[in-house]
Design an enzyme around this catalytic site. Structure first.
Site, short mmCIF file in Angstrom:
data_model
loop_
_atom_site.label_atom_id
_atom_site.label_comp_id
_atom_site.label_asym_id
_atom_site.label_seq_id
_atom_site.Cartn_x
_atom_site.Cartn_y
_atom_site.Cartn_z
N HIS A 17 84.68 -37.22 -56.41
CA HIS A 17 85.27 -36.75 -55.16
C HIS A 17 86.24 -35.59 -55.42
O HIS A 17 86.14 -34.52 -54.80
CB HIS A 17 86.00 -37.89 -54.46
CG HIS A 17 86.63 -37.50 -53.16
ND1 HIS A 17 86.01 -37.69 -51.95
CD2 HIS A 17 87.84 -36.93 -52.88
CE1 HIS A 17 86.79 -37.24 -50.98
NE2 HIS A 17 87.92 -36.79 -51.53
N GLU A 18 87.16 -35.80 -56.35
CA GLU A 18 88.15 -34.75 -56.63
C GLU A 18 87.52 -33.56 -57.36
O GLU A 18 87.90 -32.42 -57.12
CB GLU A 18 89.31 -35.33 -57.45
CG GLU A 18 90.09 -36.43 -56.74
CD GLU A 18 90.68 -35.99 -55.41
OE1 GLU A 18 90.91 -34.77 -55.22
OE2 GLU A 18 90.89 -36.85 -54.54
N HIS A 49 86.10 -31.19 -54.75
CA HIS A 49 87.11 -30.29 -54.19
C HIS A 49 87.41 -29.14 -55.15
O HIS A 49 87.43 -27.97 -54.76
CB HIS A 49 88.41 -31.05 -53.92
CG HIS A 49 88.35 -32.01 -52.78
ND1 HIS A 49 87.79 -31.71 -51.57
CD2 HIS A 49 88.79 -33.29 -52.69
CE1 HIS A 49 87.90 -32.75 -50.76
NE2 HIS A 49 88.50 -33.72 -51.42
#
Length: 238
Positions: free
Chosen positions: A50-51, A54
């Site tokens: 997820h990170e 980004h």
């Protein structure tokens, strides 16, 4: 989630612990521990990807900040936030170390910020779909292993956890409440960043989120949406 960590999340964790204990989540500690061990791969992979999503999106769109901070990696050590990890273990949803982005480096700030906000949840969705696909491969090519052996049962539980936890991460982060990604998505879609409403909601974001969690509103939203998403993904392969 791409904002700075709010120390008030410590209070949120304590509330989650109390709610989990009072709700009987730890009534069978051994069973809870076993479920958590089987969920660990999904939690670590889900938060890390997820990170990374980004960070990679921001880097590709011209912002070198994530690269300078060592976030263009799938190494969990760069992305796991202890508080977010604990929340995911205890309450079923959490967060990683927020990726810091400098919008001044984007050629089209509004569009690019929207892409960065979406990138994290897209990674979680992809992991959920891939995990379902792998589970289907086991059922197709190794049905005796996955259906009748102890190790196969463990593999099946891990893959199902990969699907469910990544869906929880995706849907939780899509809630339009700061500091979650959903607020960033809504902000850029409706061009709210320079409005008075944006700052009013942003300043009260943590309080709003805490109230929704304490009064079980987030669970009422997450449970049906996760179940619906899980059924949808499984129907693709089964």
């Amino acid at each position: 989630m791409k904002r700075f960590f709010n120390p008030g999340f410590a209070v949120l964790i304590l509330l989650m612990v109390f709610m989990s204990i009072s709700g009987g989540r730890f009534s069978n500690p051994l069973d809870w521990l076993m479920r958590m061990l089987l969920s660990l791969p999904a939690i670590v992979i889900g938060l890390s990807f997820h990170e990374f999503g980004h960070a990679f999106a921001a880097y590709k769109l011209g912002d070198m900040t994530p690269k300078y901070q060592g976030r263009i990696t799938l190494n969990p050590a760069a992305h796991i936030d202890p508080f977010g990890f604990l929340c995911l273990m205890i309450a079923g949803f959490g967060w990683g170390v927020p990726v810091q982005v400098d919008m001044r480096n984007f050629k089209n700030p509004r569009r690019d910020e929207l892409i960065v906000s979406v990138a994290g949840v897209v990674m979680n969705l992809l992991i959920a779909i891939i995990s379902a696909g792998i589970l289907k491969l086991f059922y197709t090519f190794a049905p005796l292993f996955i259906g009748y052996s102890y190790m196969g049962s463990v593999v099946q539980q891990i893959l199902i956890s990969m699907i469910l936890i990544n869906l929880v991460l995706m849907i939780f982060n899509l809630l339009p409440i700061p500091p979650l990604d959903g607020f960033g998505i809504v902000t850029e879609l409706f061009n709210l960043r320079n409005t008075e409403l944006y700052y009013k909601i942003y300043d009260k974001g943590f309080l709003i989120l805490m109230v929704l969690i304490v009064f079980n509103v987030t669970d009422l939203i997450l449970t049906p949406l996760v179940n619906l998403s899980f059924s949808g993904i499984m129907s693709i392969f089964f």
